[in-house]
Enzyme design. Structure first.
Site, short mmCIF file in Angstrom:
data_model
loop_
_atom_site.label_atom_id
_atom_site.label_comp_id
_atom_site.label_asym_id
_atom_site.label_seq_id
_atom_site.Cartn_x
_atom_site.Cartn_y
_atom_site.Cartn_z
N ASN A 63 3.10 -25.61 -17.08
CA ASN A 63 3.82 -26.13 -18.24
C ASN A 63 4.38 -24.99 -19.08
O ASN A 63 3.83 -23.88 -19.10
CB ASN A 63 2.93 -27.06 -19.08
CG ASN A 63 1.73 -26.37 -19.70
OD1 ASN A 63 1.12 -25.48 -19.12
ND2 ASN A 63 1.37 -26.80 -20.90
N VAL A 64 5.49 -25.26 -19.75
CA VAL A 64 6.15 -24.28 -20.59
C VAL A 64 6.50 -24.95 -21.92
O VAL A 64 7.18 -25.97 -21.94
CB VAL A 64 7.45 -23.73 -19.93
CG1 VAL A 64 8.13 -22.71 -20.82
CG2 VAL A 64 7.15 -23.15 -18.55
N GLU A 65 5.99 -24.37 -23.00
CA GLU A 65 6.30 -24.88 -24.34
C GLU A 65 7.09 -23.81 -25.09
O GLU A 65 6.93 -22.62 -24.83
CB GLU A 65 5.00 -25.20 -25.09
CG GLU A 65 4.19 -26.28 -24.42
CD GLU A 65 2.80 -26.45 -25.01
OE1 GLU A 65 2.09 -27.34 -24.54
OE2 GLU A 65 2.44 -25.68 -25.94
N HIS A 99 6.91 -30.12 -18.52
CA HIS A 99 5.63 -30.46 -17.91
C HIS A 99 5.52 -29.75 -16.57
O HIS A 99 6.52 -29.57 -15.86
CB HIS A 99 5.52 -31.97 -17.68
CG HIS A 99 5.54 -32.76 -18.95
ND1 HIS A 99 4.39 -33.12 -19.60
CD2 HIS A 99 6.56 -33.24 -19.68
CE1 HIS A 99 4.70 -33.80 -20.68
NE2 HIS A 99 6.02 -33.89 -20.75
N GLU A 115 4.37 -30.87 -13.78
CA GLU A 115 4.80 -31.75 -12.69
C GLU A 115 6.32 -31.87 -12.66
O GLU A 115 6.94 -31.89 -11.60
CB GLU A 115 4.20 -33.16 -12.86
CG GLU A 115 2.70 -33.17 -12.94
CD GLU A 115 2.18 -32.87 -14.34
OE1 GLU A 115 0.96 -32.83 -14.49
OE2 GLU A 115 2.98 -32.67 -15.27
N CYS A 160 1.86 -36.01 -15.34
CA CYS A 160 2.97 -36.72 -15.96
C CYS A 160 3.44 -37.73 -14.93
O CYS A 160 4.29 -37.46 -14.10
CB CYS A 160 4.07 -35.74 -16.33
SG CYS A 160 5.47 -36.50 -17.13
#
Length: 193
Positions: free
Chosen positions: A59-61, A72, A74, A99
């Site tokens: 995941n990357v925020e 996400h 996935e 997800c």
């Protein structure tokens, strides 16, 4: 991405009976490269393709943006698979509940087997226990509820009818450039959904 022969070789060198046994180790190792500066929750999705290749995504925020702008793991996994035509995802190991709706958008969704490493106490799964997506998303809403059966879905090639308007000015002036333009146009037109 780990090629099939490399995945088998690494699993064997690490003392695992199969690539399936090695997948949870990849998930745990990859959590270090997740980028969750907002939630602090590192998520990894490792996908095993029908040809034996292993795909790893996290995941990357993005700081300063709302959490719904995050990628996400996935979603990242499926989007990356579009770069590999004719790749079918058979198994996914995730570090936490997946997800699910995004996975449902793949035509082969009913056949994808999922293993979740971190679950809630009331829903314990054994390591390497795989269950179908329908287990995690029992009352799913899928493309077949809206679209005709033959409409291309995620990971399926389709011709989007794209043409390069300026090609008439390029044709015949430079053979090498003309070949590059034709390849780019064909790849863009035949790009997977």
């Amino acid at each position: 991405m780990i090629e099939s022969y490399d995945a088998k070789s690494i699993a064997k060198k690490q003392g695992f009976d199969s690539v399936f046994d090695f997948l949870p180790i990849i998930v745990r190792s990859a959590q270090k490269v997740a980028r969750p500066p907002i939630s602090g929750f590192s998520v990894v999705a490792v996908g095993l393709a029908s040809d034996g290749r292993i795909f790893i995504r996290v995941n990357v925020e993005f700081p300063g943006l709302p959490l719904h702008h995050s990628i996400h793991a996935e979603q990242f996994l499926i989007a990356n698979l579009t770069c590999y035509p004719q790749t079918t995802l058979t198994n996914v190991v995730v570090s936490a509940y997946p997800c699910r709706q995004f996975l449902q958008e793949i035509r082969a969704a009913p056949h994808i087997q999922i293993s979740v490493l971190q679950t809630h106490d009331h829903d314990f799964m054994e390591e390497n226990e795989f269950r179908p997506l329908s287990y995690f998303l029992p009352n799913r809403f899928c493309p077949h509820d809206l679209l005709e059966k033959d409409v291309p879905l995620i990971l399926e090639t389709h011709d989007n009818g794209m043409i390069l308007l300026s090609q008439q000015f390029i044709n015949g002036q430079n053979d090498a450039l003309d070949k590059v333009v034709k390849v780019a146009e064909r790849r863009a037109r035949d790009r997977q959904a």
